[in-house]
Write a protein that holds these residues in place. Sequence first.
Motif, PDB file in Angstrom:
ATOM      1  N   ALA A   1      36.450  20.616  55.747  1.00 36.69           N
ATOM      2  CA  ALA A   1      35.316  21.541  55.828  1.00 36.69           C
ATOM      3  C   ALA A   1      34.844  21.877  54.422  1.00 36.69           C
ATOM      4  N   ASP A   2      33.628  22.418  54.339  1.00 37.09           N
ATOM      5  CA  ASP A   2      33.104  22.933  53.082  1.00 37.09           C
ATOM      6  C   ASP A   2      33.359  24.432  53.027  1.00 37.09           C
ATOM      7  N   PRO A   3      33.629  24.980  51.858  1.00 36.20           N
ATOM      8  CA  PRO A   3      33.859  26.424  51.757  1.00 36.20           C
ATOM      9  C   PRO A   3      32.578  27.184  52.074  1.00 36.20           C
ATOM     10  N   PRO A   4      32.616  28.141  52.982  1.00 38.69           N
ATOM     11  CA  PRO A   4      31.427  28.964  53.267  1.00 38.69           C
ATOM     12  C   PRO A   4      30.990  29.721  52.016  1.00 38.69           C
ATOM     13  N   LEU A   5      29.700  29.891  51.866  1.00 38.71           N
ATOM     14  CA  LEU A   5      29.186  30.559  50.676  1.00 38.71           C
ATOM     15  C   LEU A   5      29.684  31.992  50.553  1.00 38.71           C
ATOM     16  N   ASP A   6      29.834  32.682  51.701  1.00 33.45           N
ATOM     17  CA  ASP A   6      30.295  34.065  51.597  1.00 33.45           C
ATOM     18  C   ASP A   6      31.753  34.137  51.135  1.00 33.45           C
ATOM     19  N   VAL A   7      32.528  33.112  51.449  1.00 36.53           N
ATOM     20  CA  VAL A   7      33.914  33.076  50.968  1.00 36.53           C
ATOM     21  C   VAL A   7      33.940  32.784  49.472  1.00 36.53           C
ATOM     22  N   LEU A   8      33.081  31.855  49.029  1.00 37.16           N
ATOM     23  CA  LEU A   8      32.972  31.589  47.595  1.00 37.16           C
ATOM     24  C   LEU A   8      32.560  32.850  46.842  1.00 37.16           C
ATOM     25  N   ARG A   9      31.607  33.560  47.429  1.00 35.86           N
ATOM     26  CA  ARG A   9      31.139  34.779  46.774  1.00 35.86           C
ATOM     27  C   ARG A   9      32.262  35.812  46.712  1.00 35.86           C
ATOM     28  N   ALA A  10      33.041  35.932  47.775  1.00 36.85           N
ATOM     29  CA  ALA A  10      34.148  36.894  47.781  1.00 36.85           C
ATOM     30  C   ALA A  10      35.168  36.543  46.704  1.00 36.85           C
ATOM     31  N   LEU A  11      35.471  35.262  46.581  1.00 33.79           N
ATOM     32  CA  LEU A  11      36.404  34.831  45.538  1.00 33.79           C
ATOM     33  C   LEU A  11      35.864  35.186  44.159  1.00 33.79           C
ATOM     34  N   ALA A  12      34.574  34.879  43.910  1.00 29.56           N
ATOM     35  CA  ALA A  12      33.965  35.169  42.607  1.00 29.56           C
ATOM     36  C   ALA A  12      33.912  36.670  42.338  1.00 29.56           C
ATOM     37  N   THR A  13      33.651  37.451  43.389  1.00 22.75           N
ATOM     38  CA  THR A  13      33.617  38.904  43.237  1.00 22.75           C
ATOM     39  C   THR A  13      34.983  39.444  42.839  1.00 22.75           C
ATOM     40  N   GLY A  14      36.016  38.965  43.521  1.00 20.12           N
ATOM     41  CA  GLY A  14      37.370  39.380  43.176  1.00 20.12           C
ATOM     42  C   GLY A  14      37.740  38.969  41.769  1.00 20.12           C
ATOM     43  N   TRP A  15      37.335  37.746  41.406  1.00 21.22           N
ATOM     44  CA  TRP A  15      37.633  37.279  40.046  1.00 21.22           C
ATOM     45  C   TRP A  15      36.930  38.161  39.016  1.00 21.22           C
ATOM     46  N   ALA A  16      35.670  38.497  39.266  1.00 19.71           N
ATOM     47  CA  ALA A  16      34.927  39.343  38.327  1.00 19.71           C
ATOM     48  C   ALA A  16      35.584  40.718  38.196  1.00 19.71           C
ATOM     49  N   ASP A  17      36.040  41.274  39.320  1.00 21.71           N
ATOM     50  CA  ASP A  17      36.730  42.571  39.271  1.00 21.71           C
ATOM     51  C   ASP A  17      38.000  42.476  38.424  1.00 21.71           C
ATOM     52  N   GLY A  18      38.751  41.387  38.658  1.00 21.61           N
ATOM     53  CA  GLY A  18      40.012  41.230  37.944  1.00 21.61           C
ATOM     54  C   GLY A  18      39.838  40.967  36.469  1.00 21.61           C
ATOM     55  N   SER A  19      38.706  40.371  36.101  1.00 20.76           N
ATOM     56  CA  SER A  19      38.493  40.011  34.705  1.00 20.76           C
ATOM     57  C   SER A  19      37.592  41.003  33.990  1.00 20.76           C
ATOM     58  N   ALA A  20      37.330  42.151  34.617  1.00 20.85           N
ATOM     59  CA  ALA A  20      36.391  43.110  34.039  1.00 20.85           C
ATOM     60  C   ALA A  20      36.783  43.522  32.629  1.00 20.85           C
ATOM     61  N   GLY A  21      38.089  43.556  32.352  1.00 24.85           N
ATOM     62  CA  GLY A  21      38.517  43.957  31.018  1.00 24.85           C
ATOM     63  C   GLY A  21      38.845  42.797  30.112  1.00 24.85           C
ATOM     64  N   LEU A  22      38.595  41.586  30.600  1.00 29.11           N
ATOM     65  CA  LEU A  22      38.953  40.412  29.808  1.00 29.11           C
ATOM     66  C   LEU A  22      38.040  40.275  28.602  1.00 29.11           C
ATOM     67  N   VAL A  23      38.629  40.066  27.451  1.00 22.40           N
ATOM     68  CA  VAL A  23      37.860  39.941  26.216  1.00 22.40           C
ATOM     69  C   VAL A  23      38.269  38.655  25.508  1.00 22.40           C
TER      70      VAL A  23
END
Length: 254
Positions: A84-106
């Motif tokens: 199967a192909d990854p659903p776009l909403d699942v990709l977005r959820a992954l990217a959202t979580g990644w952005a939250d986790g990396s918010a302090g990354l410098v």
Amino acid sequence: MATEVPADESVALRDRWQAASLESVWLRPGDWYHPAVDPLARAVATGAAALEAAEDLGRARADAGVGVGEAVDDLVCLYRTSDADPPLDVLRALATGWADGSAGLVVSGSVVDPTTGLPSGTYLGQRLAETYGAAERDGTPVRTTHALTVVDVAVDAVPPLLRAARSAAVGAALRAVFGTAEPMAALGTGVAAVLTARTADLETQTVRLRAAIMARVVPMRVSAATRHPVRIWQVLLPPTHTEALALLRRLARP
């Protein structure tokens, strides 16, 4: 609709996912497993809602220092093992979580762009300052030794979800082609730049980069949101660092 499956079936899916990822996209075999992979594998195996699990995995990947491109490629491997192909909403959820986790990354004092996983233009500006400084010490004009390779994948009127998925694909492709040796940055919507040596084979790099981008945007179903062909060109550096910073601003898309 979710269906009941034996627990060992979701474990088998997780193991196939891990094998596919380690074989093709994952950079460090020893750190692939994280407890957050289990709920996502179980959700995919049962057909249950996967958004929360995908977001949790994205956050865990960022916490572990995994780039968003590598995390997205890994997610694609999961769905490919299920044909199967990854659903776009699942990709977005992954990217959202990644952005939250990396918010302090410098990175060298500059924030990482949350969609591409690349440093910001500020970081590239700092690396350009080093390049101009070295050229001045050597008495060599910087435009004879270095250039900017610019990549533009943007098309008009792309929904935010597709734009984020496309950005993740492009960031992963740039890292796959140029590695960590060449300073690069996201300059705006759909535009990135890499500081490359003038001796680099731009034609070969262009072919490789276009292929790497298409290899990622097609399975993520964002090919229609990507410029065809991808624009890749080389820009000679101006005489001074101040002018180079102005060049980065001109290249950036809002």
